[in-house]
Design an enzyme around this catalytic site. Structure first.
Site, PDB file in Angstrom:
ATOM      1  N   ARG A   1      20.362  58.958 110.389  1.00  9.99           N
ATOM      2  CA  ARG A   1      20.807  60.212 109.559  1.00  9.99           C
ATOM      3  C   ARG A   1      21.019  61.334 110.531  1.00  9.99           C
ATOM      4  O   ARG A   1      21.751  62.295 110.256  1.00  9.99           O
ATOM      5  CB  ARG A   1      19.758  60.357 108.547  1.00  9.99           C
ATOM      6  CG  ARG A   1      20.189  60.441 107.326  1.00  9.99           C
ATOM      7  CD  ARG A   1      19.320  60.250 106.072  1.00  9.99           C
ATOM      8  NE  ARG A   1      19.915  61.102 104.971  1.00  9.99           N
ATOM      9  CZ  ARG A   1      20.796  60.986 104.106  1.00  9.99           C
ATOM     10  NH1 ARG A   1      21.439  59.791 104.330  1.00  9.99           N
ATOM     11  NH2 ARG A   1      20.876  61.700 103.137  1.00  9.99           N
TER      12      ARG A   1
ATOM     13  N   ASP B   1      20.774  61.581  92.414  1.00 10.33           N
ATOM     14  CA  ASP B   1      19.571  60.817  92.233  1.00 10.33           C
ATOM     15  C   ASP B   1      19.104  60.985  90.721  1.00 10.33           C
ATOM     16  O   ASP B   1      18.476  60.078  90.138  1.00 10.33           O
ATOM     17  CB  ASP B   1      18.739  61.351  93.341  1.00 10.33           C
ATOM     18  CG  ASP B   1      19.446  61.481  94.752  1.00 10.33           C
ATOM     19  OD1 ASP B   1      19.313  60.681  95.519  1.00 10.33           O
ATOM     20  OD2 ASP B   1      20.121  62.400  94.722  1.00 10.33           O
TER      21      ASP B   1
ATOM     22  N   ARG C   1      21.083  59.200  88.208  1.00 12.82           N
ATOM     23  CA  ARG C   1      20.326  57.670  88.447  1.00 12.82           C
ATOM     24  C   ARG C   1      19.094  57.243  87.771  1.00 12.82           C
ATOM     25  O   ARG C   1      19.074  56.388  87.056  1.00 12.82           O
ATOM     26  CB  ARG C   1      20.347  57.291  89.979  1.00 12.82           C
ATOM     27  CG  ARG C   1      21.917  57.255  90.629  1.00 12.82           C
ATOM     28  CD  ARG C   1      22.071  57.041  91.971  1.00 12.82           C
ATOM     29  NE  ARG C   1      23.341  56.672  92.525  1.00 12.82           N
ATOM     30  CZ  ARG C   1      23.737  56.873  93.687  1.00 12.82           C
ATOM     31  NH1 ARG C   1      22.967  57.472  94.482  1.00 12.82           N
ATOM     32  NH2 ARG C   1      24.801  56.884  94.045  1.00 12.82           N
TER      33      ARG C   1
ATOM     34  N   HIS D   1      17.889  64.913  99.255  1.00 11.42           N
ATOM     35  CA  HIS D   1      18.884  63.759  98.630  1.00 11.42           C
ATOM     36  C   HIS D   1      18.797  62.584  99.900  1.00 11.42           C
ATOM     37  O   HIS D   1      19.694  62.753 100.874  1.00 11.42           O
ATOM     38  CB  HIS D   1      20.403  64.339  98.473  1.00 11.42           C
ATOM     39  CG  HIS D   1      21.320  63.167  98.404  1.00 11.42           C
ATOM     40  ND1 HIS D   1      21.258  62.368  97.259  1.00 11.42           N
ATOM     41  CD2 HIS D   1      22.260  62.748  99.152  1.00 11.42           C
ATOM     42  CE1 HIS D   1      22.303  61.378  97.581  1.00 11.42           C
ATOM     43  NE2 HIS D   1      23.049  61.749  98.655  1.00 11.42           N
TER      44      HIS D   1
HETATM   45  P1  NAD Z   1      35.746  59.497 103.507  1.00  8.71           P
HETATM   46  O1  NAD Z   1      35.961  59.021 104.817  1.00  8.71           O
HETATM   47  O2  NAD Z   1      36.683  58.802 102.511  1.00  8.71           O
HETATM   48  O3  NAD Z   1      36.628  61.188 103.473  1.00  8.71           O
HETATM   49  C1  NAD Z   1      36.040  62.307 104.317  1.00  8.71           C
HETATM   50  C2  NAD Z   1      37.533  62.999 104.512  1.00  8.71           C
HETATM   51  O4  NAD Z   1      37.141  64.041 105.408  1.00  8.71           O
HETATM   52  C3  NAD Z   1      38.429  62.159 105.146  1.00  8.71           C
HETATM   53  O5  NAD Z   1      39.809  62.336 104.516  1.00  8.71           O
HETATM   54  C4  NAD Z   1      38.627  63.278 106.527  1.00  8.71           C
HETATM   55  O6  NAD Z   1      39.927  63.139 107.100  1.00  8.71           O
HETATM   56  C5  NAD Z   1      38.217  64.324 106.011  1.00  8.71           C
HETATM   57  N1  NAD Z   1      37.754  65.175 107.200  1.00  8.71           N
HETATM   58  C6  NAD Z   1      37.189  65.075 108.429  1.00  8.71           C
HETATM   59  N2  NAD Z   1      37.027  65.867 108.931  1.00  8.71           N
HETATM   60  C7  NAD Z   1      37.566  66.964 108.626  1.00  8.71           C
HETATM   61  C8  NAD Z   1      37.927  68.453 108.976  1.00  8.71           C
HETATM   62  N3  NAD Z   1      37.527  68.842 110.102  1.00  8.71           N
HETATM   63  N4  NAD Z   1      38.505  69.161 108.050  1.00  8.71           N
HETATM   64  C9  NAD Z   1      38.995  68.697 106.954  1.00  8.71           C
HETATM   65  N5  NAD Z   1      38.976  67.410 106.517  1.00  8.71           N
HETATM   66  C10 NAD Z   1      38.238  66.753 107.396  1.00  8.71           C
HETATM   67  O7  NAD Z   1      34.416  59.878 102.997  1.00  8.71           O
HETATM   68  P2  NAD Z   1      33.753  60.001 101.451  1.00  8.71           P
HETATM   69  O8  NAD Z   1      33.416  58.679 100.974  1.00  8.71           O
HETATM   70  O9  NAD Z   1      34.584  61.028 100.881  1.00  8.71           O
HETATM   71  O10 NAD Z   1      32.494  60.940 101.797  1.00  8.71           O
HETATM   72  C11 NAD Z   1      32.453  62.199 102.232  1.00  8.71           C
HETATM   73  C12 NAD Z   1      31.168  62.712 102.388  1.00  8.71           C
HETATM   74  O11 NAD Z   1      30.264  62.751 101.108  1.00  8.71           O
HETATM   75  C13 NAD Z   1      30.109  61.687 103.245  1.00  8.71           C
HETATM   76  O12 NAD Z   1      29.354  62.817 104.183  1.00  8.71           O
HETATM   77  C14 NAD Z   1      29.369  61.032 102.322  1.00  8.71           C
HETATM   78  O13 NAD Z   1      28.217  60.590 102.896  1.00  8.71           O
HETATM   79  C15 NAD Z   1      29.229  62.188 101.229  1.00  8.71           C
HETATM   80  N6  NAD Z   1      28.765  61.519  99.839  1.00  8.71           N
HETATM   81  C16 NAD Z   1      27.748  62.596  99.400  1.00  8.71           C
HETATM   82  C17 NAD Z   1      27.141  62.264  98.122  1.00  8.71           C
HETATM   83  C18 NAD Z   1      26.096  63.058  97.652  1.00  8.71           C
HETATM   84  O14 NAD Z   1      25.405  62.858  96.523  1.00  8.71           O
HETATM   85  N7  NAD Z   1      26.032  64.244  98.072  1.00  8.71           N
HETATM   86  C19 NAD Z   1      27.556  60.894  97.686  1.00  8.71           C
HETATM   87  C20 NAD Z   1      28.552  60.173  98.257  1.00  8.71           C
HETATM   88  C21 NAD Z   1      29.018  60.535  99.414  1.00  8.71           C
END
Ligand code: NAD
Length: 324
Positions: A92, A152, A155, A179
């Protein structure tokens, strides 16, 4: 009665699974007049905008387009879902460092244009990056919100509802803290129709089963990993939760949501984590202090320490000075 908000512009930075699904849920909600999509992969943002535009005849009038940071000007809320998910073999802290580097690039560009808006963060580790966004933006704490344990908590309510065959909307309970692995279930205040869980079982002729409740919490905490193992990512529930936060802000609802924001209470400070928080047009307006039992309180303090350790490793004060 809920009032309809003024039509607003919402920016979404990072149009991967979470960002694109949030934009889609936002479009279906009718809350936004304009949705601007940004991604380092401009072609991806353009493709998502085109796809969403073609849903307009079936949904609500809106303008959806792929833009630049200057297009964030006037955005009421900027949603940030840019960055990666935890990759195999990555811990992490590695994830925090990787995504914080991305945020050092994004946040100063957003706040240059969206000067009065609210930042709503989804990227993981969300508490660490909410704190980083607060530091990097220079915004007041109420205007920097993370999705925190909203997912969470959803869920948890769903799984309790499944167990007792009750609609999750009639189940009340909170997951607080980080989280992530150190999150804390507030069993002492969980209730159905205002009745605590053991009493509920007693009145309904059911057996209160501690082990079943522990299993519900384990499933809550591990749900993200279980979904990722099966389909590679999670996005529908978090996107729906993100839009719920947007709605609470735009409708000035005073809704109590477990969003992440700069901590208050219990002697915890200099960290972002989730507690039930009054969300309205000011953003994270007021954090409730819950009457936690000793076990919940020490769990929360430990959870705060775990997030703080990751924050310290990012050396944000130094980067804040660089960004200023
Ligand atoms: P993903 O890889 O599908 O999408 C990430 C996007 O960010 C990509 O399109 C990438 O091109 C873009 N990106 C990367 N660097 C960038 C920059 N400098 N400027 C602009 N865009 C940029 O990932 P995802 O599945 O959409 O997940 C995104 C984040 O959300 C992850 O960190 C994931 O762990 C998190 N997430 C959080 C929760 C929550 O409860 N908070 C739940 C699910 C996922």
């Amino acid at each position: 009665m809920r009032t309809n908000p003024e039509p607003v512009k919402i920016a979404v930075i990072g149009t991967g699974n979470v960002g694109a699904t949030t934009a889609y849920a936002l479009l279906l909600s009718g809350l936004a007049a304009e949705i601007v999509l940004l991604d380092v992969n401009r072609t991806k943002a353009e493709g998502e905008a085109m796809d969403l535009d073609h849903a307009l005849p079936f949904s609500h009038p809106a303008r959806v387009w792929a833009g630049d940071y200057a297009d964030c000007a006037g955005a009421a809320i900027t949603i940030i879902a840019a960055g990666t998910n935890q990759r195999p073999g990555e811990n992490r802290l590695d994830l925090a460092k990787h995504n914080a580097t991305i945020f050092r690039d994004i946040i100063p560009q957003v706040v240059r244009y969206a000067t009065d808006g609210i930042l709503l963060i989804a990227t993981d580790p969300v508490d660490v990056l909410t704190y980083a966004s607060w530091k990097l933006s220079g915004f007041p704490p109420n205007r920097v919100i993370g999705s925190g344990t909203i997912l969470d908590t959803a869920r948890f309510r769903y799984l309790i509802g499944q167990h007792f065959r009750i609609d999750p909307q009639s189940v009340h309970g909170y997951i607080i803290g980080e989280h992530g692995d150190s999150e804390v279930p507030v069993w002492s205040l969980a209730n159905i129709a205002g009745v605590g869980m053991p009493e509920f079982c007693q009145h309904e002729g059911l057996t209160y089963d501690d082990q079943a409740m522990e299993a519900i919490f384990r499933q809550t905490r591990d749900a993200g990993n279980e979904i990722i193992r099966r389909k590679g990512a999670t996005y529908y529930a978090v996107a729906t939760g993100m839009v719920r936060i947007v709605e609470a802000i735009l409708r000035d609802e005073n809704a109590l949501l477990t969003v992440s924001s700069l901590a208050a209470h219990y002697g915890i400070n200099e960290v972002c984590l989730s507690l039930p928080t009054k969300v309205n047009r000011n953003g994270a307006d007021h954090i409730l202090q819950l009457p936690l039992n000793q076990e919940e309180l020490s769990g929360l303090v430990k959870s705060a320490e775990s997030v703080k350790a990751a924050i310290r490793a990012l050396n944000l004060d130094a980067s804040h000075e660089t960004a200023a």
